[in-house]
Design an enzyme around this catalytic site. Structure first.
Site, mmCIF file in Angstrom:
data_model
loop_
_atom_site.group_PDB
_atom_site.id
_atom_site.type_symbol
_atom_site.label_atom_id
_atom_site.label_comp_id
_atom_site.label_asym_id
_atom_site.label_seq_id
_atom_site.Cartn_x
_atom_site.Cartn_y
_atom_site.Cartn_z
ATOM 1 C CB CYS A 1 -0.907 -0.041 1.232
ATOM 2 S SG CYS A 1 -1.707 1.509 1.644
ATOM 3 C CB CYS B 1 0.384 1.810 4.092
ATOM 4 S SG CYS B 1 -1.324 1.235 3.957
#
Length: 89
Positions: free
Chosen positions: A14, A17
């Site tokens: 991600c 993230c």
């Protein structure tokens, strides 16, 4: 042990993230032992992600005394988190 916990539901694949991670590391340094920070990889912890209804990453869930008090989905700024956490500790 702190009664305020920030759970960072994240994933290695991600991109957002990876942007969120240094923000949380900065806050962890600032908050010391007043707030507990937990990084939870959703790919390795499907049951926990399901328990909290996490369907997107990054998702931050803040608990105080075991109760969910705030939830953020997407990259959340240090200022927003600092304000929220300061009010809880």
């Amino acid at each position: 042990m702190s009664n305020v916990v920030v759970m960072d539901f994240t994933a290695t694949w991600c991109g957002p993230c990876q942007i969120q991670k240094p923000i949380l590391e900065q806050l962890e340094g600032e908050m010391g032992d007043k707030v507990e920070f937990k990084m939870i990889d959703v790919d390795q912890n499907n049951a926990l992600a399901g328990k909290y209804g996490v369907s997107a990453v990054p998702t931050l869930i803040i608990e105080k005394d075991g109760e969910v008090v705030k939830r953020y989905t997407g990259v959340t700024s240090a200022d927003v988190l600092r304000t929220e956490l300061s009010a809880l500790i």
